[in-house]
Design an enzyme around this catalytic site. Structure first.
Site, PDB file in Angstrom:
ATOM      1  N   HIS A  82       0.844  -1.208   0.000  1.00  0.00           N
ATOM      2  CA  HIS A  82       0.000   0.000   0.000  1.00  0.00           C
ATOM      3  C   HIS A  82       0.874   1.250   0.000  1.00  0.00           C
ATOM      4  N   ASP A 112       7.550  19.618 -27.507  1.00  0.00           N
ATOM      5  CA  ASP A 112       7.556  18.323 -26.829  1.00  0.00           C
ATOM      6  C   ASP A 112       8.613  18.356 -25.738  1.00  0.00           C
ATOM      7  N   TRP A 147       7.435   0.079   3.971  1.00  0.00           N
ATOM      8  CA  TRP A 147       7.971   0.777   2.794  1.00  0.00           C
ATOM      9  C   TRP A 147       9.344   1.337   3.095  1.00  0.00           C
ATOM     10  N   SER A 177      13.088   5.014 -13.700  1.00  0.00           N
ATOM     11  CA  SER A 177      12.017   5.769 -14.353  1.00  0.00           C
ATOM     12  C   SER A 177      12.033   7.230 -13.910  1.00  0.00           C
ATOM     13  N   SER A 178      12.083   7.445 -12.597  1.00  0.00           N
ATOM     14  CA  SER A 178      12.053   8.817 -12.097  1.00  0.00           C
ATOM     15  C   SER A 178      13.291   9.594 -12.501  1.00  0.00           C
ATOM     16  N   HIS A 261      13.276  11.840   2.852  1.00  0.00           N
ATOM     17  CA  HIS A 261      12.685  13.134   3.142  1.00  0.00           C
ATOM     18  C   HIS A 261      12.527  13.999   1.893  1.00  0.00           C
ATOM     19  N   GLU A 263      11.985  12.928  -0.840  1.00  0.00           N
ATOM     20  CA  GLU A 263      10.872  12.265  -1.514  1.00  0.00           C
ATOM     21  C   GLU A 263       9.520  12.861  -1.117  1.00  0.00           C
ATOM     22  N   TYR A 265       8.889  15.836  -0.315  1.00  0.00           N
ATOM     23  CA  TYR A 265       8.718  17.116  -1.015  1.00  0.00           C
ATOM     24  C   TYR A 265       8.579  16.903  -2.510  1.00  0.00           C
ATOM     25  N   SER A 276      -1.339  26.498  -7.025  1.00  0.00           N
ATOM     26  CA  SER A 276      -1.137  27.897  -7.396  1.00  0.00           C
ATOM     27  C   SER A 276      -1.949  28.253  -8.628  1.00  0.00           C
ATOM     28  N   HIS A 310      15.261  13.472  11.101  1.00  0.00           N
ATOM     29  CA  HIS A 310      14.101  13.615  11.980  1.00  0.00           C
ATOM     30  C   HIS A 310      13.220  12.365  11.924  1.00  0.00           C
ATOM     31  N   HIS A 311      13.541  11.453  11.024  1.00  0.00           N
ATOM     32  CA  HIS A 311      12.838  10.167  11.037  1.00  0.00           C
ATOM     33  C   HIS A 311      13.530   9.164  11.950  1.00  0.00           C
ATOM     34  N   THR A 336       7.208  27.176   3.770  1.00  0.00           N
ATOM     35  CA  THR A 336       5.896  26.586   3.505  1.00  0.00           C
ATOM     36  C   THR A 336       4.791  27.555   3.877  1.00  0.00           C
ATOM     37  N   LYS A 339       4.137  30.007   1.249  1.00  0.00           N
ATOM     38  CA  LYS A 339       3.266  29.521   0.178  1.00  0.00           C
ATOM     39  C   LYS A 339       1.794  29.564   0.593  1.00  0.00           C
ATOM     40  N   ARG A 458       1.951   1.568  14.799  1.00  0.00           N
ATOM     41  CA  ARG A 458       1.623   1.300  13.404  1.00  0.00           C
ATOM     42  C   ARG A 458       1.995  -0.131  13.043  1.00  0.00           C
TER      43      ARG A 458
HETATM   44  C1  HEA Z   1       0.041   8.921  -1.207  1.00  0.00           C
HETATM   45  C2  HEA Z   1       0.093   8.101  -0.293  1.00  0.00           C
HETATM   46  C3  HEA Z   1      -1.020   7.435   0.418  1.00  0.00           C
HETATM   47  C4  HEA Z   1      -2.395   7.480   0.225  1.00  0.00           C
HETATM   48  C5  HEA Z   1      -3.163   8.235  -0.824  1.00  0.00           C
HETATM   49  C6  HEA Z   1      -2.969   6.650   1.240  1.00  0.00           C
HETATM   50  C7  HEA Z   1      -4.343   6.450   1.383  1.00  0.00           C
HETATM   51  C8  HEA Z   1      -4.921   5.710   2.402  1.00  0.00           C
HETATM   52  N1  HEA Z   1      -4.252   5.026   3.399  1.00  0.00           N
HETATM   53 FE1  HEA Z   1      -2.245   4.885   3.594  1.00  0.00          FE
HETATM   54  N2  HEA Z   1      -0.217   4.767   3.825  1.00  0.00           N
HETATM   55  C9  HEA Z   1       0.729   5.374   3.043  1.00  0.00           C
HETATM   56  C10 HEA Z   1       0.488   6.244   1.995  1.00  0.00           C
HETATM   57  C11 HEA Z   1      -0.778   6.563   1.525  1.00  0.00           C
HETATM   58  N3  HEA Z   1      -1.966   6.100   2.011  1.00  0.00           N
HETATM   59  C12 HEA Z   1       2.051   5.030   3.491  1.00  0.00           C
HETATM   60  C13 HEA Z   1       3.366   5.508   2.896  1.00  0.00           C
HETATM   61  C14 HEA Z   1       1.881   4.168   4.574  1.00  0.00           C
HETATM   62  C15 HEA Z   1       2.968   3.523   5.422  1.00  0.00           C
HETATM   63  C16 HEA Z   1       3.277   2.162   4.926  1.00  0.00           C
HETATM   64  C17 HEA Z   1       4.199   1.460   5.845  1.00  0.00           C
HETATM   65  O1  HEA Z   1       3.973   1.480   7.059  1.00  0.00           O
HETATM   66  O2  HEA Z   1       5.171   0.885   5.355  1.00  0.00           O
HETATM   67  C18 HEA Z   1       0.452   4.039   4.769  1.00  0.00           C
HETATM   68  C19 HEA Z   1      -0.130   3.299   5.796  1.00  0.00           C
HETATM   69  C20 HEA Z   1      -1.480   3.260   6.054  1.00  0.00           C
HETATM   70  C21 HEA Z   1      -2.053   2.717   7.232  1.00  0.00           C
HETATM   71  C22 HEA Z   1      -1.277   2.154   8.417  1.00  0.00           C
HETATM   72  C23 HEA Z   1      -1.121   0.700   8.331  1.00  0.00           C
HETATM   73  C24 HEA Z   1      -0.299   0.200   9.462  1.00  0.00           C
HETATM   74  O3  HEA Z   1       0.652   0.861   9.872  1.00  0.00           O
HETATM   75  O4  HEA Z   1      -0.615  -0.886   9.953  1.00  0.00           O
HETATM   76  C25 HEA Z   1      -3.406   2.833   7.118  1.00  0.00           C
HETATM   77  C26 HEA Z   1      -4.369   2.376   8.137  1.00  0.00           C
HETATM   78  O5  HEA Z   1      -5.475   2.693   8.141  1.00  0.00           O
HETATM   79  C27 HEA Z   1      -3.680   3.464   5.856  1.00  0.00           C
HETATM   80  C28 HEA Z   1      -4.935   3.748   5.356  1.00  0.00           C
HETATM   81  C29 HEA Z   1      -5.174   4.484   4.203  1.00  0.00           C
HETATM   82  C30 HEA Z   1      -6.515   4.803   3.744  1.00  0.00           C
HETATM   83  C31 HEA Z   1      -7.784   4.373   4.388  1.00  0.00           C
HETATM   84  C32 HEA Z   1      -6.345   5.579   2.612  1.00  0.00           C
HETATM   85  C33 HEA Z   1      -7.494   6.175   1.811  1.00  0.00           C
HETATM   86  O6  HEA Z   1      -7.365   7.579   1.763  1.00  0.00           O
HETATM   87  C34 HEA Z   1      -7.563   5.586   0.454  1.00  0.00           C
HETATM   88  C35 HEA Z   1      -8.670   6.173  -0.389  1.00  0.00           C
HETATM   89  C36 HEA Z   1      -8.250   6.087  -1.784  1.00  0.00           C
HETATM   90  C37 HEA Z   1      -7.741   7.109  -2.444  1.00  0.00           C
HETATM   91  C38 HEA Z   1      -7.720   8.481  -1.884  1.00  0.00           C
HETATM   92  C39 HEA Z   1      -7.142   6.919  -3.771  1.00  0.00           C
HETATM   93  C40 HEA Z   1      -8.006   7.442  -4.829  1.00  0.00           C
HETATM   94  C41 HEA Z   1      -7.188   7.802  -5.998  1.00  0.00           C
HETATM   95  C42 HEA Z   1      -7.345   7.304  -7.200  1.00  0.00           C
HETATM   96  C43 HEA Z   1      -8.374   6.285  -7.518  1.00  0.00           C
HETATM   97  C44 HEA Z   1      -6.434   7.718  -8.292  1.00  0.00           C
HETATM   98  C45 HEA Z   1      -6.865   8.954  -8.981  1.00  0.00           C
HETATM   99  C46 HEA Z   1      -5.810   9.303  -9.939  1.00  0.00           C
HETATM  100  C47 HEA Z   1      -5.844  10.328 -10.783  1.00  0.00           C
HETATM  101  C48 HEA Z   1      -6.922  11.283 -10.855  1.00  0.00           C
HETATM  102  C49 HEA Z   1      -4.700  10.511 -11.702  1.00  0.00           C
HETATM  103  N4  HEA Z   1      -2.479   3.719   5.236  1.00  0.00           N
HETATM  104  C1  HEA Z   2       3.848  15.001   1.184  1.00  0.00           C
HETATM  105  C2  HEA Z   2       4.442  14.474   2.143  1.00  0.00           C
HETATM  106  C3  HEA Z   2       4.932  15.130   3.390  1.00  0.00           C
HETATM  107  C4  HEA Z   2       5.110  16.453   3.704  1.00  0.00           C
HETATM  108  C5  HEA Z   2       4.867  17.672   2.841  1.00  0.00           C
HETATM  109  C6  HEA Z   2       5.618  16.481   5.047  1.00  0.00           C
HETATM  110  C7  HEA Z   2       5.928  17.660   5.712  1.00  0.00           C
HETATM  111  C8  HEA Z   2       6.516  17.702   6.967  1.00  0.00           C
HETATM  112  N1  HEA Z   2       6.800  16.627   7.773  1.00  0.00           N
HETATM  113 FE1  HEA Z   2       6.354  14.688   7.377  1.00  0.00          FE
HETATM  114  N2  HEA Z   2       6.228  12.742   6.864  1.00  0.00           N
HETATM  115  C9  HEA Z   2       5.728  12.251   5.693  1.00  0.00           C
HETATM  116  C10 HEA Z   2       5.275  12.972   4.617  1.00  0.00           C
HETATM  117  C11 HEA Z   2       5.320  14.364   4.553  1.00  0.00           C
HETATM  118  N3  HEA Z   2       5.720  15.207   5.542  1.00  0.00           N
HETATM  119  C12 HEA Z   2       5.728  10.811   5.710  1.00  0.00           C
HETATM  120  C13 HEA Z   2       5.254   9.894   4.594  1.00  0.00           C
HETATM  121  C14 HEA Z   2       6.253  10.437   6.942  1.00  0.00           C
HETATM  122  C15 HEA Z   2       6.396   9.048   7.535  1.00  0.00           C
HETATM  123  C16 HEA Z   2       7.346   8.150   6.909  1.00  0.00           C
HETATM  124  C17 HEA Z   2       7.305   6.812   7.582  1.00  0.00           C
HETATM  125  O1  HEA Z   2       7.877   6.670   8.669  1.00  0.00           O
HETATM  126  O2  HEA Z   2       6.697   5.889   7.014  1.00  0.00           O
HETATM  127  C18 HEA Z   2       6.573  11.684   7.627  1.00  0.00           C
HETATM  128  C19 HEA Z   2       7.158  11.718   8.879  1.00  0.00           C
HETATM  129  C20 HEA Z   2       7.587  12.872   9.482  1.00  0.00           C
HETATM  130  C21 HEA Z   2       8.431  12.892  10.634  1.00  0.00           C
HETATM  131  C22 HEA Z   2       9.018  11.681  11.353  1.00  0.00           C
HETATM  132  C23 HEA Z   2       8.174  11.257  12.457  1.00  0.00           C
HETATM  133  C24 HEA Z   2       8.574   9.948  12.994  1.00  0.00           C
HETATM  134  O3  HEA Z   2       8.923   9.026  12.250  1.00  0.00           O
HETATM  135  O4  HEA Z   2       8.542   9.819  14.206  1.00  0.00           O
HETATM  136  C25 HEA Z   2       8.620  14.222  10.964  1.00  0.00           C
HETATM  137  C26 HEA Z   2       9.437  14.705  12.103  1.00  0.00           C
HETATM  138  O5  HEA Z   2       9.963  15.726  12.101  1.00  0.00           O
HETATM  139  C27 HEA Z   2       7.912  15.001   9.978  1.00  0.00           C
HETATM  140  C28 HEA Z   2       7.880  16.380   9.943  1.00  0.00           C
HETATM  141  C29 HEA Z   2       7.385  17.122   8.886  1.00  0.00           C
HETATM  142  C30 HEA Z   2       7.464  18.574   8.824  1.00  0.00           C
HETATM  143  C31 HEA Z   2       8.003  19.482   9.868  1.00  0.00           C
HETATM  144  C32 HEA Z   2       6.924  18.917   7.605  1.00  0.00           C
HETATM  145  C33 HEA Z   2       6.825  20.329   7.077  1.00  0.00           C
HETATM  146  O6  HEA Z   2       7.280  20.387   5.749  1.00  0.00           O
HETATM  147  C34 HEA Z   2       5.440  20.872   7.169  1.00  0.00           C
HETATM  148  C35 HEA Z   2       5.441  22.360   6.928  1.00  0.00           C
HETATM  149  C36 HEA Z   2       4.046  22.951   6.839  1.00  0.00           C
HETATM  150  C37 HEA Z   2       3.431  23.672   7.782  1.00  0.00           C
HETATM  151  C38 HEA Z   2       4.052  23.927   9.107  1.00  0.00           C
HETATM  152  C39 HEA Z   2       2.051  24.212   7.563  1.00  0.00           C
HETATM  153  C40 HEA Z   2       1.986  25.521   6.827  1.00  0.00           C
HETATM  154  C41 HEA Z   2       2.716  26.629   7.482  1.00  0.00           C
HETATM  155  C42 HEA Z   2       2.135  27.716   8.031  1.00  0.00           C
HETATM  156  C43 HEA Z   2       0.672  27.930   7.986  1.00  0.00           C
HETATM  157  C44 HEA Z   2       3.022  28.755   8.630  1.00  0.00           C
HETATM  158  C45 HEA Z   2       2.901  28.912  10.090  1.00  0.00           C
HETATM  159  C46 HEA Z   2       3.316  27.680  10.790  1.00  0.00           C
HETATM  160  C47 HEA Z   2       4.018  27.629  11.921  1.00  0.00           C
HETATM  161  C48 HEA Z   2       4.530  28.815  12.639  1.00  0.00           C
HETATM  162  C49 HEA Z   2       4.303  26.294  12.549  1.00  0.00           C
HETATM  163  N4  HEA Z   2       7.297  14.160   9.092  1.00  0.00           N
HETATM  164 CU   LIG Z   3      10.778  13.842   6.683  1.00  0.00          CU
END
Ligand code: HEA
Ligand code: HEA
Ligand SMILES: [Cu+2]
Ligand code: CUA
Lengths: 534, 283, 290
Positions: A82, A112, A147, A177-178, A261, A263, A265, A276, A310-311, A336, A339, A458
């Site tokens: 997933h 293109d 993952w 690919s990427s 990380h 990734e 962004y 935007s 931070h992870h 952020t 933005k 989790r």
């Molecule tokens: C983009 C990333 C993404 C998205 C969209 C989701 C969507 C959802 N995720 Fe997922 N999730 C992850 C990324 C994501 N997750 C990751 C990285 C983990 C951690 C894995 C790990 O632990 O290793 C995780 C783990 C995770 C857990 C924790 C499992 C565990 O730790 O035991 C759970 C539990 O409820 C969960 C639930 C869901 C649910 C209910 C949705 C629902 O929102 C789903 C509803 C469906 C959609 C929103 C998709 C619809 C989109 C389309 C049909 C495509 C459309 C395309 C175009 C228009 C081009 N996810």
């Molecule tokens: C699109 C994906 C995405 C984005 C954008 C972010 C954005 C951020 N993430 Fe997140 N993060 C994930 C995806 C993402 N993360 C995923 C997938 C994991 C889990 C991976 C895994 O373990 O499986 C994770 C895990 C994760 C961790 C690790 C936690 C842990 O494993 O214990 C941390 C810790 O620092 C963190 C921090 C942040 C912060 C500080 C931002 C910042 O960039 C956010 C900045 C934005 C704002 C703050 C809001 C807007 C700002 C304002 C309105 C201004 C005013 C605000 C203030 C004064 C505070 N993230």
């Molecule tokens: Cu991070």
């Protein structure tokens, strides 16, 4: 300026004459729009698979002691697939390969991409990777390593069999690919802008893809190196991460997050770009603070490379590292915020129309801020010690991903589907899709904050009974978002069976980028003659 | 976007014909990606079931794809008006970016090395915190490695010699320079091969030192193989008069790649061979 | 600073609706997860108390940020929709607000970072403990080795669902809990015998990975005698969800009595320890080829 300026094939009539065969058009394509369409199709397929897996997961977690998933290994394999599928085969292909391919060349006035054949190969690498990640799920015991792929669990001692190898190689294939895609985008953007289209006139989506491509270029190879070392440890007797031979499991975590990380962004910057455009179009106002927007993205991209640990706050890294990585992470909130506030300022004073894309964009802004705020909580190493790897973290990243990036994908889809297909979506069903999704995902993920605070870890298929309540609510929300996805499929059905013909610029004065000067659908070769920009 | 322009069309002042190379549809990308998948599957089958057939098929079809792909690029380059100046600039970007990504690939392996070199305690509590690990005899940096350094540095000059000859349309020296560079590349590989077969530590199940040593130097060695093959292609093309002083991107790309391989080696030599050597040095 | 008012009343309502589960220990003080809980567990240690306090601080600030953005959005939606505002403005720059929305978040972050750094330092200070327990994660149980007590090294397995006794908590209770004296500082030396595990005690604010070949330190101090629970919190294979942690804090005299009893009782429970070296063959091979 009349539309004759643009070399207008008249879309339909000219194509009827030399319609390419199916194989030529879809298997051998060197056209950025067709390849973009392929990417979007693949993303939809991956969304169905990944979303389907998440429905299965929520069904299992609906009650404690549930037996839909037969054992922990199966659970881990499903969670792994997933996470990987959603990230590498839904969000990235939709945002970068799909919308990026379609609109970057159009927005900069290029005919293109720089390397059309390479572009096609990027897509096919993605498909091959998808085959592999599915094999990793279904072959043998399934690859239940998360993952994040942390060794030693990923080593052959603890994950014997071929499934984990398939998963690891799937990342190699998706990575190539990427990488090829990134090279292609950078070369295109730097080299193929129409005359007069200076960097500082480039639309924000193009900037977003440019920064994203640089992140990919620098981050993906590090993941590839880490995955290579894992594969060697598994199959060729090395000990990079294996304590038995003097290896260090934490090294893998460093390498993974040095990629991981950036990734996150990579997944959100293109989303920023789309938002935007949508916000500006529907407010009928130019973007507020264009330069701030551009350099905020550059800053986020740069900072993204220096915060990875931070992870790893609980991996035994030193106090000083924890302090450094916390502070560096907090800094990202500033660009952020620039933005977020600039979007609001763009809306301020506008004449805003709340069509479906705009609903998704406003939803994005709000939900992304919620997810960003919980990110700030997690960034506090002292608090992360309590929250790491529990459902608060799951809530955080689904707010920025499933409610952030995916909302942006939908915003882009509704914004551009007319340009891509020539047919408009039905507004009522679009809005219904938005509202069901909005309610569904919030119901799914907001309660996860409570579960996390209360201490639910989790990757658990079964949990102490006390967590039952919120899990039940969360599952209900997930099923609602599942239903909303069906609404989305109905929207797609309506689009493809629609007969309505669209104007070039069906959004009107607010839409100012170059894709709006060409017919809808955009002709096969958009700009045979490139436009000269004032 | 910056507030001055208000409609999409008013931004456009006129049009000019484009100068880019739009390529024809091709099956090669699909076949190439499929071959890469076969290679990956082949490695898995080889490792788990000692079945090498898939791997062989995969490698053969990958090489074939590359052959046809690059042959068509060369043909397109020879056709007039296809590889325009701006298209060639695009290709330069492509190559430079590709090399950048390769640099990051090496960063991951150097990171692995430095993780133990600077922090030997990361080897875990079962090991004494010294680098190189106890019981490891390393390779004398001033034997083959130094020789190889000289070989590569020399090859960097011979490729420049060839480049200057090319710019002056001096075919004889171009071919000569390239041929010497290729020979030097092969010499390097022979040296490396000798060193590997006589190394005082084993790759397979040899623990952390051989792991980081062989992956970094081996990955570099692989790049030397690729670079040498690339130079051989250039040599053949030079003999066929396919380069002109104005248009010789293939040569330039090979030269860039070669210099990159050279620089990586210097880092390997200094960081791994020299600083990572044990007190007692074996021959 | 906790969300006391509405949280407690909501919790009470929910408790009423669901009965009072799990509080079967007649006299024991038990901190286990509660149904519909919306906040951190009740603090069982000073570290958790600090975390709780700081969490509330940060979360309130973040709620403020989110609320502020929500207000702005709501205002914009109501005031500047196409019906109310027919003619869009063309303003695209305003240096003052742009500086403000850069500087103010930076200041807020400083306010957050400062106490946070102190918390990190506090959490990291495991020096001068009363005693050390070496915690080893195994697939799929925990092993507790009391460094200061000779021969006290035992394993702790989850009670399987079908063997649960009344009063035990499904998925949390174990056969041999770790027993420590209340009110004393305990240092944990955390390691693993195979894959990564997570030593996670939410009600004590402790979490560290258990990493094979390495020792990671943490500490706690249980304020009150009672029973506290935790879980393995790093994916470790098929039974990752079935290796909980149970800690009992006893008054010092009872603890000492327990030690006596345990030394005798657990004598043959000392695990057949898998060495931290996973593939010792590697090392030998490496040395053989010298
Ligand atoms: C983009 C990333 C993404 C998205 C969209 C989701 C969507 C959802 N995720 Fe997922 N999730 C992850 C990324 C994501 N997750 C990751 C990285 C983990 C951690 C894995 C790990 O632990 O290793 C995780 C783990 C995770 C857990 C924790 C499992 C565990 O730790 O035991 C759970 C539990 O409820 C969960 C639930 C869901 C649910 C209910 C949705 C629902 O929102 C789903 C509803 C469906 C959609 C929103 C998709 C619809 C989109 C389309 C049909 C495509 C459309 C395309 C175009 C228009 C081009 N996810
Ligand atoms: C699109 C994906 C995405 C984005 C954008 C972010 C954005 C951020 N993430 Fe997140 N993060 C994930 C995806 C993402 N993360 C995923 C997938 C994991 C889990 C991976 C895994 O373990 O499986 C994770 C895990 C994760 C961790 C690790 C936690 C842990 O494993 O214990 C941390 C810790 O620092 C963190 C921090 C942040 C912060 C500080 C931002 C910042 O960039 C956010 C900045 C934005 C704002 C703050 C809001 C807007 C700002 C304002 C309105 C201004 C005013 C605000 C203030 C004064 C505070 N993230
Ligand atoms: Cu991070
Ligand atoms: Cu042990 Cu999870």
């Amino acid at each position: 300026m009349s539309s004759t300026v643009i070399h207008d094939h008249g879309a339909h009539d000219s194509h009827a004459a030399h319609q390419p065969s199916f194989a030529r058009r879809w298997l051998m394509s060197t056209n950025h729009k067709d390849i973009g369409t392929l990417y979007i199709t693949a993303a939809v397929v991956a969304g169905i698979v990944g979303g389907g897996l998440s429905m299965l997961m929520r069904a299992q977690l609906m009650y404690p002691n549930n037996t839909i998933v037969s054992n922990g290994q199966e659970w881990n394999a499903i969670v792994t697939a997933h996470g990987l599928i959603m990230i590498f085969w839904l969000v990235m292909p939709a945002l970068i390969g799909g919308f990026g391919n379609w609109f970057v060349p159009m927005m900069i006035g290029a005919p293109d991409m720089a390397f059309p054949r390479l572009n096609n190969m990027s897509f096919w690498f993605l498909v091959m990777g998808f085959i592999f990640v599915i094999l990793g799920l279904v072959v043998g015991q399934g690859s239940g390593v998360g993952w994040t792929l942390y060794p030693p669990l990923t080593d052959s001692t603890y994950s014997p069999g071929v499934s984990t190898d398939f998963t690891l190689f799937s990342l190699h294939l998706a990575g190539i690919s990427s990488l090829l895609g990134a090279i292609n985008f950078i070369a295109t953007i730097l080299n193929m802008r129409a005359p007069g289209m200076t960097m500082h006139k480039m639309p924000l989506f193009v900037w977003a893809i440019l920064v994203t491509a640089f992140l990919l270029l620098l981050a993906i190879p590090v993941l590839a190196g880490a995955v290579t070392m894992l594969i060697m440890d598994r199959n060729f007797g090395t000990s990079f991460f294996e304590p038995g031979g003097g290896g260090d499991p934490v090294l893998f975590q460093h390498l993974f997050w040095f990629f991981g990380h950036p990734e996150v962004y990579i997944m959100i910057l293109p989303a920023f770009g789309i938002i935007s455009h949508v916000v500006s179009t529907f407010s009928k106002k130019p973007i507020f603070g264009y330069f701030g927007m551009v350099y905020a993205m550059v800053a986020i991209g740069f900072l993204g490379f220096i915060v990875w640990a931070h992870h790893m706050f609980v991996s035994g890294i030193s106090v000083d590292s924890r302090i450094y990585f916390e502070v560096a992470t907090l800094v990202i909130a500033v660009p952020t915020g620039v933005k977020v506030f600039s979007w609001i300022a763009t809306m301020w004073g506008g004449s805003i129309e709340f069509k479906t894309p705009m609903l998704f964009a406003v939803g994005f802004i709000f939900l992304f801020v919620v997810g960003g705020a919980t990110g700030i909580v997690l960034a506090n190493a002292g608090l992360d010690q309590e929250l790491h790897n529990d459902y608060f973290l799951i809530a955080h990243f689904h707010y920025v991903l499933s409610l952030g990036a995916v909302f942006a994908i939908f915003a882009g889809f509704y914004y551009w589907i007319g340009k891509m297909s020539g047919h408009q979506y039905p507004e009522f069903w679009g809005k219904l899709h938005f509202w069901t999704t909005f309610v569904g995902v919030n119901l799914t993920f907001f309660p996860m904050h409570f579960l996390g605070l209360a201490g639910m870890p989790r990757r658990y298929p079964d949990y102490p009974d006390a967590f039952a309540g919120w899990n039940y609510v969360s599952s209900m929300g997930a099923f609602l978002s599942g239903i909303s996805t069906l609404v989305f499929f109905y929207v797609m059905y309506r689009v493809f069976t629609s007969k309505v013909v669209l104007a070039d610029n069906y959004w009107g004065e607010g839409a100012t980028t170059l894709e709006w000067v060409v017919p809808s659908p955009a002709p096969h070769h958009t700009f045979e003659d490139v436009p000269v920009i004032r | 976007m910056s507030g001055t322009v208000h409609t999409a069309k008013s931004q456009i002042r006129g049009t000019v014909p484009h100068q880019y190379h739009l390529v024809d549809p091709s099956f090669l990308p699909l076949i190439g990606a499929a071959s890469a998948m076969l290679v990956a599957a082949g490695i898995i089958f080889a490792a788990h079931f000692s079945n090498y057939i898939v791997l062989i098929i995969g490698v053969l079809s990958a090489v074939t794809t590359m052959f046809f792909w690059w042959t068509s690029v060369v043909h397109e380059g020879a056709a007039p008006g296809v590889h325009t100046t701006i298209t060639r600039i695009g290709m330069r970007y492509g190559m430079a970016l590709f090399i950048t990504s390769e640099v990051m690939f090496f960063v991951s392996f150097f990171w692995a090395y430095f993780n133990y070199f600077f922090f030997p305690s990361h080897m875990g509590v079962a090991y004494k915190a010294v680098w190189p690990p106890q019981g490891i005899t390393t390779i004398d940096p001033f034997a083959i490695p130094l020789f190889n350094t000289m070989v590569l540095l020399l090859s960097g000059t011979t490729i420049t010699w060839a480049h200057h000859a090319l710019l002056e349309n001096d075919k004889k020296n171009l071919v000569l320079g390239l041929a010497v560079t290729v020979l030097l590349g092969i010499t390097f590989l022979c040296g490396q091969g000798y060193e590997y077969t006589h190394s005082p530590f084993l790759f397979y199940h040899g623990g952390i030192f051989p792991s980081v040593f062989f992956i970094a130097t081996g990955f570099h060695g692989f790049h030397v193989v690729v670079g040498t093959a690339f130079l051989i292609v250039c040599l053949v093309r030079a003999m066929k008069n396919q380069f002109s002083p104005q248009q010789h991107f293939g040569f330039e790309a090979a030269a860039w790649y070669w210099h990159f391989v050279d620089v990586v080696w210097l880092f390997l030599f200094v960081c791994i061979y020299y600083f990572g050597r044990s007190a007692i040095v074996a021959g | 600073m906790r969300f006391s008012g509405w949280r407690v009343s909501l919790g009470a309502l929910v408790l009423l609706a669901f009965g009072m589960p799990h509080l079967a220990f007649a006299d024991g003080y038990v901190i286990a997860p509660k149904p519909w809980e919306m906040w951190l567990p009740q603090p069982g240690s000073p570290m958790e108390a600090r975390i709780d306090h700081f969490m509330a601080f940060v979360l309130w600030i973040m709620a403020g940020v989110v609320g502020f953005v929500a207000l702005l959005l709501a205002y914009v939606i109501v005031r500047f929709n196409a019906k109310r505002n027919k003619v869009p403005s063309t303003v695209t720059h305003n240096v003052v607000v742009e500086v403000l929305w850069t500087v103010i978040p930076a200041v807020i972050l400083l306010v957050v970072a400062w106490p946070s750094i102190n918390l990190i330092r506090y959490e990291a200070d495991y020096q001068k403990p009363y005693m050390i327990v070496k915690v080893t994660g195994h697939q799929w149980y925990w092993e507790y080795d009391y460094k200061s007590v000779k021969g006290l090294d035992f394993t702790s397995y989850m009670i399987p669902d079908d063997k649960l006794q009344p009063g035990q908590i499904r998925r949390l209770s174990v056969d041999h809990p770790m027993v420590v004296p209340a009110g004393e500082k305990i240092e944990f030396e955390i390691t693993s015998a195979d894959v990564l595990h997570g030593f996670y005690l939410p009600s004590l604010g402790v979490q560290r990975y258990a990493i094979p070949g390495q020792i990671v330190h943490s500490w706690t101090l249980l304020t009150k005698p009672g029973t506290y629970y935790g879980e393995c919190n790093q994916i470790c294979g098929i039974n990752h969800d079935a290796m909980p942690i149970e800690i009992q804090a006893l008054p010092m005299d009872q603890y000492q009595a327990w030690v006596k009893k345990a030394q005798a009782e657990y004598a043959d429970n000392t695990p057949n320890r898998t060495p931290a070296v996973v593939r010792p063959a590697l090392v030998q091979l490496a040395q053989a080829t010298r």
